[in-house]
Design a protein around this motif. Structure first.
Motif, PDB file in Angstrom:
ATOM      1  N   ARG A  47       0.817  -1.175  -0.004  1.00  0.00           N
ATOM      2  CA  ARG A  47       0.008   0.196  -0.034  1.00  0.00           C
ATOM      3  C   ARG A  47       0.833   1.314   0.060  1.00  0.00           C
ATOM      4  NH1 ARG A  47      -4.553  -0.323  -2.284  1.00  0.00           N
ATOM      5  NH2 ARG A  47      -4.918   1.736  -1.239  1.00  0.00           N
ATOM      6  N   VAL A  48       2.025   1.290   0.465  1.00  0.00           N
ATOM      7  CA  VAL A  48       2.830   2.113   0.625  1.00  0.00           C
ATOM      8  C   VAL A  48       3.293   2.957  -0.876  1.00  0.00           C
ATOM      9  CG1 VAL A  48       5.104   1.116   0.374  1.00  0.00           C
ATOM     10  CG2 VAL A  48       4.998   3.400   1.535  1.00  0.00           C
ATOM     11  N   CYS A  49       3.002   2.283  -1.987  1.00  0.00           N
ATOM     12  CA  CYS A  49       3.244   2.669  -3.292  1.00  0.00           C
ATOM     13  C   CYS A  49       2.379   3.590  -3.664  1.00  0.00           C
ATOM     14  CB  CYS A  49       3.273   1.562  -4.324  1.00  0.00           C
ATOM     15  SG  CYS A  49       4.550   0.245  -3.974  1.00  0.00           S
ATOM     16  N   TYR A  50       0.999   3.471  -2.879  1.00  0.00           N
ATOM     17  CA  TYR A  50      -0.200   4.361  -3.441  1.00  0.00           C
ATOM     18  C   TYR A  50      -0.418   5.544  -2.505  1.00  0.00           C
ATOM     19  CZ  TYR A  50      -0.645  -0.016  -5.305  1.00  0.00           C
ATOM     20  OH  TYR A  50      -0.104  -1.180  -6.170  1.00  0.00           O
ATOM     21  N   GLU A  51       0.613   6.000  -1.536  1.00  0.00           N
ATOM     22  CA  GLU A  51       0.589   6.690  -0.501  1.00  0.00           C
ATOM     23  C   GLU A  51       1.319   8.024  -1.172  1.00  0.00           C
ATOM     24  OE1 GLU A  51       2.086   5.726   2.987  1.00  0.00           O
ATOM     25  OE2 GLU A  51       0.565   4.074   3.358  1.00  0.00           O
ATOM     26  N   PRO A  52       0.519   9.418  -1.207  1.00  0.00           N
ATOM     27  CA  PRO A  52       1.247  10.447  -1.739  1.00  0.00           C
ATOM     28  C   PRO A  52       2.333  11.156  -0.809  1.00  0.00           C
ATOM     29  CG  PRO A  52      -1.176  10.675  -2.178  1.00  0.00           C
ATOM     30  CD  PRO A  52      -0.748   9.367  -1.513  1.00  0.00           C
ATOM     31  N   GLY A  53       3.449  11.281  -1.363  1.00  0.00           N
ATOM     32  CA  GLY A  53       4.676  11.848  -0.437  1.00  0.00           C
ATOM     33  C   GLY A  53       4.903  10.754   0.319  1.00  0.00           C
ATOM     34  N   ALA A  54       4.773   9.476   0.440  1.00  0.00           N
ATOM     35  CA  ALA A  54       5.401   8.450   1.068  1.00  0.00           C
ATOM     36  C   ALA A  54       6.807   8.891   1.385  1.00  0.00           C
ATOM     37  CB  ALA A  54       5.112   7.146   0.526  1.00  0.00           C
ATOM     38  N   ALA A  55       7.320   8.656   2.669  1.00  0.00           N
ATOM     39  CA  ALA A  55       8.854   8.902   2.818  1.00  0.00           C
ATOM     40  C   ALA A  55       9.906   7.869   2.334  1.00  0.00           C
ATOM     41  CB  ALA A  55       9.260   8.908   4.436  1.00  0.00           C
ATOM     42  N   SER A  56       9.259   6.838   1.894  1.00  0.00           N
ATOM     43  CA  SER A  56      10.185   5.694   1.190  1.00  0.00           C
ATOM     44  C   SER A  56      10.553   6.055  -0.042  1.00  0.00           C
ATOM     45  CB  SER A  56       9.507   4.316   1.159  1.00  0.00           C
ATOM     46  OG  SER A  56       9.100   3.930   2.399  1.00  0.00           O
ATOM     47  N   PHE A  57       9.803   7.030  -0.704  1.00  0.00           N
ATOM     48  CA  PHE A  57      10.386   7.251  -2.184  1.00  0.00           C
ATOM     49  C   PHE A  57      10.514   8.683  -2.377  1.00  0.00           C
ATOM     50  CE2 PHE A  57       6.812   3.797  -2.038  1.00  0.00           C
ATOM     51  CZ  PHE A  57       7.777   2.873  -2.258  1.00  0.00           C
ATOM     52  N   HIS A  58      10.589   9.486  -1.282  1.00  0.00           N
ATOM     53  CA  HIS A  58      10.961  11.053  -1.396  1.00  0.00           C
ATOM     54  C   HIS A  58      12.079  11.181  -2.380  1.00  0.00           C
ATOM     55  CE1 HIS A  58       9.167  13.048   2.246  1.00  0.00           C
ATOM     56  NE2 HIS A  58       8.014  12.617   1.330  1.00  0.00           N
ATOM     57  N   GLU A  59      13.130  10.406  -2.453  1.00  0.00           N
ATOM     58  CA  GLU A  59      14.263  10.692  -3.396  1.00  0.00           C
ATOM     59  C   GLU A  59      13.997  10.700  -4.670  1.00  0.00           C
ATOM     60  OE1 GLU A  59      17.961   8.825  -2.062  1.00  0.00           O
ATOM     61  OE2 GLU A  59      17.932   9.819  -0.201  1.00  0.00           O
ATOM     62  N   VAL A  60      12.822   9.763  -4.908  1.00  0.00           N
ATOM     63  CA  VAL A  60      12.512   9.242  -6.300  1.00  0.00           C
ATOM     64  C   VAL A  60      11.483  10.242  -6.778  1.00  0.00           C
ATOM     65  CG1 VAL A  60      11.646   7.617  -7.950  1.00  0.00           C
ATOM     66  CG2 VAL A  60      13.252   6.862  -5.953  1.00  0.00           C
ATOM     67  N   THR A  61      10.564  10.317  -6.104  1.00  0.00           N
ATOM     68  CA  THR A  61       9.140  11.094  -6.313  1.00  0.00           C
ATOM     69  C   THR A  61       9.028  12.285  -5.958  1.00  0.00           C
ATOM     70  OG1 THR A  61       7.914  10.367  -4.692  1.00  0.00           O
ATOM     71  CG2 THR A  61       8.136   8.701  -6.212  1.00  0.00           C
ATOM     72  N   GLY A  62       9.826  13.052  -5.004  1.00  0.00           N
ATOM     73  CA  GLY A  62       9.652  14.361  -4.541  1.00  0.00           C
ATOM     74  C   GLY A  62       8.428  14.152  -3.402  1.00  0.00           C
ATOM     75  N   GLU A  63       7.806  15.375  -2.786  1.00  0.00           N
ATOM     76  CA  GLU A  63       6.983  15.102  -1.491  1.00  0.00           C
ATOM     77  C   GLU A  63       5.655  15.070  -1.920  1.00  0.00           C
ATOM     78  OE1 GLU A  63       7.896  18.599   0.503  1.00  0.00           O
ATOM     79  OE2 GLU A  63       9.875  18.151   0.996  1.00  0.00           O
ATOM     80  N   LYS A  64       5.137  15.097  -3.078  1.00  0.00           N
ATOM     81  CA  LYS A  64       3.869  14.976  -3.152  1.00  0.00           C
ATOM     82  C   LYS A  64       3.216  13.928  -4.105  1.00  0.00           C
ATOM     83  CE  LYS A  64       3.363  20.059  -2.914  1.00  0.00           C
ATOM     84  NZ  LYS A  64       3.060  21.241  -3.946  1.00  0.00           N
ATOM     85  N   SER A  65       3.905  13.221  -4.844  1.00  0.00           N
ATOM     86  CA  SER A  65       3.323  12.091  -5.699  1.00  0.00           C
ATOM     87  C   SER A  65       3.661  10.802  -5.069  1.00  0.00           C
ATOM     88  CB  SER A  65       4.338  12.311  -6.962  1.00  0.00           C
ATOM     89  OG  SER A  65       3.883  11.102  -7.923  1.00  0.00           O
ATOM     90  N   SER A  66       2.590  10.007  -5.319  1.00  0.00           N
ATOM     91  CA  SER A  66       2.680   8.767  -5.037  1.00  0.00           C
ATOM     92  C   SER A  66       3.849   7.875  -5.898  1.00  0.00           C
ATOM     93  CB  SER A  66       1.533   7.956  -5.052  1.00  0.00           C
ATOM     94  OG  SER A  66       1.072   7.637  -6.329  1.00  0.00           O
ATOM     95  N   PHE A  67       4.414   6.802  -5.503  1.00  0.00           N
ATOM     96  CA  PHE A  67       5.068   6.110  -6.308  1.00  0.00           C
ATOM     97  C   PHE A  67       4.478   5.573  -7.692  1.00  0.00           C
ATOM     98  CE2 PHE A  67       8.120   2.165  -6.937  1.00  0.00           C
ATOM     99  CZ  PHE A  67       9.207   2.844  -7.421  1.00  0.00           C
TER     100      PHE A  67
END
Length: 547
Positions: A47-67
């Motif tokens: 489910r973390v892949c669908y959370e906007p701004g998930a901390a796990s993906f900040h370096e990839v997606t930025g702060e607002k987008s989900s993975f």
């Protein structure tokens, strides 16, 4: 991303709009959707892949987008470069954030009426909150990349299946045009839905989906023995997804399409700040026509070629600036033809987020800055720096200015007859350049799809591109051809390239004997000749096309 364009020799209806062929396409799409769901089911829900701004993906997606959004957007960006979303059966989830195609644009057959149907936001929500939890086991296995790659495949497959319903709707409309037209004019959505619905067909679809899900979900080695107790995906989950979501969404797309089926023609126009095409369009188009703004010249050509608009309005020339290279490039590289032209008087406006006494830099084209220099010196309270840019770059700079460029002003143009154009500009200050000397003439072309240039009127104009060897005397030889045949050239301009490239306009129609003779001679001499259009030179002809 191929869209087959063959025609059935025994029927005037295109093959793509014959229900039997549509049925075969929908059956293939079922296979794609089921296999994509099986592929996604091998991973946990994650489910973390669908959370906007998930901390796990900040370096990839930025702060607002989900993975998932990040992966889907960037997948669509790549696909857009290879022109996937110019095809009439493809719909993007992020249509406003995609780059233009890098491959040459294709001229697709006009099968569907222009419409604004895009159900991808609904598809995304249903997938994340209904389909995905039903297909995948709860939990987190850290297979995030593989999970969202599979998600993208599922979403794109479902989107294509849902929006393909518009081909079904068009086929049914053509079969019962009078009945559907009456319901459309009455805006009777309930009756349209009832007429579209075939319960027996829907039941057959569900039975076929169940059998496919049961078969595809088994291991090949196990198929010789008794049916396995469990499968990779519960077939009933896929059947229920079709029953509750895919079939209803497809019918919703069909109804939405039909409600727009009788709408007026759509005109695409170049809508960047500083381009006067929008104001020309609003001035001359009838009130019931639909306008389709495009952020670039390439997007405009793409809109007409992919049938999102009937016609296009593009600036080709402005006094002091010459021909616009991007327009000439589009005319050269695509199959669109020029149906007419519209001219307008252009005046200028100074746009800024700063007051007059705070302006220190003025951005505009070199020609515009030169025309308006006297007015700028009289009007601005302090000395200023001129920043000359190409026309497209100047417009893009103004477009991108969100208010952070303190002390910067943009000198842009719009037709003198449209005082309401300032409403389009999100700037704090918009000041008219009231110098009588600071005005020019702009010329825009009306583009469209036609089998030929129509019949001559006796008062016509023809536009042609040709390439000749870059040698002494080559142009003189070409001019001699027109002279011998009594064809009067009214405009000529060259452009750089591997050969000497020329754009010419002359009096007459391609079907006039003298013009035909001149073009025949030119084709024997030149390496490349393309007739861009041949149309009435009457001042009202282009305006009539727009109206």
């Amino acid at each position: 991303f191929m869209f087959i364009t063959r025609m059935d020799a025994s029927n005037e209806v295109p093959a793509q709009l014959q229900l039997q062929n549509i049925r075969h396409t929908l059956i293939r799409q079922e296979d794609t959707i089921i296999f994509a769901l099986i592929e996604r089911a091998q991973f946990k829900q994650n489910r973390v892949c669908y959370e906007p701004g998930a901390a796990s993906f900040h370096e990839v997606t930025g702060e607002k987008s989900s993975f998932l959004d990040f992966m889907l957007l960037n997948t669509e960006r790549v696909h857009s470069r290879v022109r996937r979303y110019t095809a009439p059966d493809e719909y993007a989830f992020f249509p406003d954030r995609l780059p233009p195609p890098a491959l040459p644009l294709l001229d697709y057959p006009r099968l569907l009426h222009q419409c604004r149907v895009n159900l991808n936001a609904r598809i995304m929500a249903i997938y994340q909150y209904k389909v995905h939890p039903a297909v995948c086991e709860p939990g987190d296995d850290a297979q995030y990349g593989s999970s969202v790659v599979a998600d993208v495949n599922v979403l794109q497959a479902i989107s294509k299946r849902v929006h393909y319903g518009m081909f079904v709707a068009e086929a049914k409309f053509l079969a019962k045009e009078a009945v559907y037209s009456g319901l459309i004019e009455a805006a009777d959505e309930v009756a349209i839905m009832a007429l579209l619905t075939d319960t027996a067909v829907e039941e057959r679809v569900l039975r076929r989906v169940r059998r496919k899900a049961e078969t595809f979900g088994q291991d090949i080695d196990a198929m010789d023995g008794p049916p396995p107790a469990t499968r990779k995906v519960d077939p009933e989950v896929i059947v229920q997804m079709y029953k509750d979501f895919i079939i209803p969404l497809t019918k919703e797309a069909e109804v939405s399409y039909l409600l727009q089926r009788l709408s007026p023609s759509r005109l695409a126009f170049h809508a960047s700040i500083g381009c006067c095409c929008g104001a020309i369009a609003r001035q001359h188009v009838t009130s019931d026509a639909e306008l389709h703004p495009c952020s670039s010249v390439q997007e405009l050509f793409e809109a007409v070629l992919s049938n999102r608009a009937h016609y296009g309005l593009v600036l080709v020339e402005q006094t002091g600036c010459g021909l616009l290279p991007e327009t000439v490039r589009g005319l050269r590289e695509t199959s669109l033809i020029v149906l007419g032209e519209v001219t307008a008087t252009v005046r200028y406006r100074l746009l800024s987020h700063s007051s007059l006494h705070e302006i220190r830099r003025v951005v505009g084209t070199a020609a515009t800055l030169r025309l308006c220099c006297s007015w700028l010196r009289r009007t601005l309270c302090t000395a200023y720096e001129e920043v000359p840019l190409e026309g497209a770059a100047a417009a893009a700079a103004a477009e991108a200015d969100g208010g952070s460029s303190s002390g910067t002003a943009y000198l842009v143009d719009s037709p003198a007859s449209n005082d309401a154009a300032t409403d389009d500009y999100a700037f704090n200050f918009c000041i008219e350049v009231d110098d009588a000397l600071a005005s020019t003439r702009a010329r825009a072309l009306v583009l469209g799809k036609r089998a030929d240039c129509g019949q001559p009127t006796g008062h016509d104009k023809t536009l042609v591109l040709f390439d000749i060897a870059d040698e002494t005397g080559s142009l003189a030889d070409v001019l001699a051809i027109f002279n011998r045949n009594g064809v009067n050239l009214s405009f000529i301009q060259s452009s750089a390239g591997s050969a000497a490239r020329f754009y010419v306009e002359f009096v007459g129609h391609v079907k006039d004997p003298l013009v035909d003779a001149a073009l025949s001679e030119l084709r024997r001499l030149a390496a490349f000749v393309k007739v861009l259009g041949s149309f009435s030179a009457s001042e009202n002809h282009g305006r009539t096309l727009l109206g």
